[in-house]
Design an enzyme around this catalytic site. Structure first.
Site, PDB file in Angstrom:
ATOM      1  N   GLY A   1      -4.833  -1.188  -1.814  1.00 12.25           N
ATOM      2  CA  GLY A   1      -4.208   0.027  -1.295  1.00 12.25           C
ATOM      3  C   GLY A   1      -4.841   0.492  -0.004  1.00 12.25           C
ATOM      4  O   GLY A   1      -4.477   1.523   0.546  1.00 12.25           O
ATOM      5  N   ARG A   2      -5.851  -0.262   0.426  1.00 10.97           N
ATOM      6  CA  ARG A   2      -6.616   0.110   1.617  1.00 10.97           C
ATOM      7  C   ARG A   2      -7.115   1.537   1.499  1.00 10.97           C
ATOM      8  O   ARG A   2      -7.674   1.884   0.469  1.00 10.97           O
ATOM      9  CB  ARG A   2      -5.792  -0.116   2.864  1.00 10.97           C
TER      10      ARG A   2
ATOM     11  N   ASP B   1       0.809  -1.228   0.000  1.00 13.51           N
ATOM     12  CA  ASP B   1       0.000   0.000   0.000  1.00 13.51           C
ATOM     13  C   ASP B   1       0.844   1.279   0.000  1.00 13.51           C
ATOM     14  O   ASP B   1       0.334   2.347  -0.331  1.00 13.51           O
ATOM     15  CB  ASP B   1      -0.931   0.032   1.225  1.00 13.51           C
TER      16      ASP B   1
END
Ligand code: F6P
Length: 341
Positions: A169-170, A126
């Site tokens: 990538g949250r 991320d």
């Protein structure tokens, strides 16, 4: 010295390169390494294995982690904390190198505060960890998404369709933005900029009117609606309180088709972004991080995390549990925006 090493949290390409560097460098200096299996769970349960040069042979190009990983949080209960302390003593460890993201490193910080010598190595695809300019795993993930976008271009073009690509990538837009630039996407939706469906659809329609009969839209899994809503897979959370994101791409694709009348398909890349062999760049930073982590142990610089500052490997304090994430660079997104529509 006897150094414990563990990998925690979501796996990512480059973990094995760090482990290999740690074991090889430690062994060359006369130190020994004990592999702690499955993240902090291995320290709670006492699941360990001695590591030598032979244990790490051939692992440099391998994805995942030979040590295994879990999202275990020993600080969820006092018994687990006590077990970690007693196993640490039982195995005669002088330090633990924890390779992980904010959660794993937050646990390392808490153990450091209770007096256990800890060193951290930051990882996550991320790229949202504070204290380092980049994490390893990110470059590989961006390469995977870029390759997917390249492939989607040809089928999108043949069918005159819109292709929506949902990426991980949250709640940060690093992977989405980097892949949008590298893949030449026509629009990108990131968590840091609330979704404006009207703007998105206008942009796609305008593109078609100009004679461009297909479009690629990159959507970050943490993309938010104007009122801050995100799409989750279910309501469950892990031991650190994180929900499982995913599915926003399908919703956006349906909305695009409904509003523009243009046939639209969605591809959710999911864990493909995290699996497989690390890029050369990730192998190099991961290796340099592993080497530096051993130096920190030898110099007794505990409570530190190795990091990248520009192109140099350095070290900073281990992140606190409530540490803010690395801020996303909106200028980076504005660069991607130049190519929209
Ligand atoms: O933090 C890395 C990451 O891959 C995120 O991008 C994603 O939201 C999450 O992990 C997925 O976690 P899991 O592997 O538990 O489904």
């Amino acid at each position: 010295m006897k150094i414990g090493v563990l990998t925690g949290g979501g796996d990512c390409p480059g973990l094995n390169a760090v482990v290999r560097a740690i074991v090889k460098k430690a062994e060359k200096g006369g130190d020994t390494v004990l592999g702690i299996k499955n993240g902090w769970q291995g320290l709670v349960r006492g699941i360990v294995e001695p590591m030598t040069d032979f244990s790490v042979s051939g692992i440099l190009p391998k994805g995942g982690t030979i040590l295994g990983t879990t999202r275990t949080n020993p600080f969820k209960d006092e018994d687990s904390v006590q077990r970690c302390l007693s196993n640490y003593r039982k195995y005669g460890l002088d330090a633990v190198i924890a390779i992980g993201g904010e959660d794993t490193l937050g646990v390392a910080r808490r153990f450091h505060e209770t007096g256990l010598p800890m060193v951290g190595v930051p990882k996550t695809i991320d790229n949202d960890l504070a204290g380092t300019d980049q994490t390893f795993g990110y470059d590989t993930a961006v390469n995977v998404v870029t390759d997917a976008i390249d492939r989607l271009h040809s089928t999108a073009e043949s069918h005159h369709r819109i292709m929506v690509v949902e990426v991980m990538g949250r709640d940060s837009g690093w992977i989405a933005t980097a892949a949008a630039i590298a893949g030449g996407a026509d629009y990108c939706v990131i968590p840091e900029r609330p979704l404006d469906l009207e703007d998105l659809c206008n942009s796609l329609t305008h593109r078609r009117e100009r004679g461009k009969e297909f479009s690629i839209v990159v959507v970050a899994e943490g993309a938010q609606s104007r009122d801050g809503q995100v799409v989750t897979q279910d309501t469950s959370v892990d031991q650190f309180g994180h929900v499982r994101l995913g599915g926003v791409g399908s919703w956006i694709a349906r909305e695009i088709e409904k509003r523009t009348g243009i046939e639209t398909r969605v591809t959710i890349l999911g864990h493909i972004q995290r699996g497989g062999t690390p890029s050369a760049f990730d192998r190099i930073i991961a290796t340099r991080f592993g080497l530096r982590a051993v130096d920190l142990v030898r110099e007794r610089k505990f409570g530190r995390m190795v990091c990248l500052k520009g192109l140099d490997v350095s070290d900073v304090e281990l992140p606190a549990v409530d540490q803010k994430k690395r801020a996303f660079d909106m200028d980076f997104f504005r660069d991607a925006e130049v190519f929209f529509g």
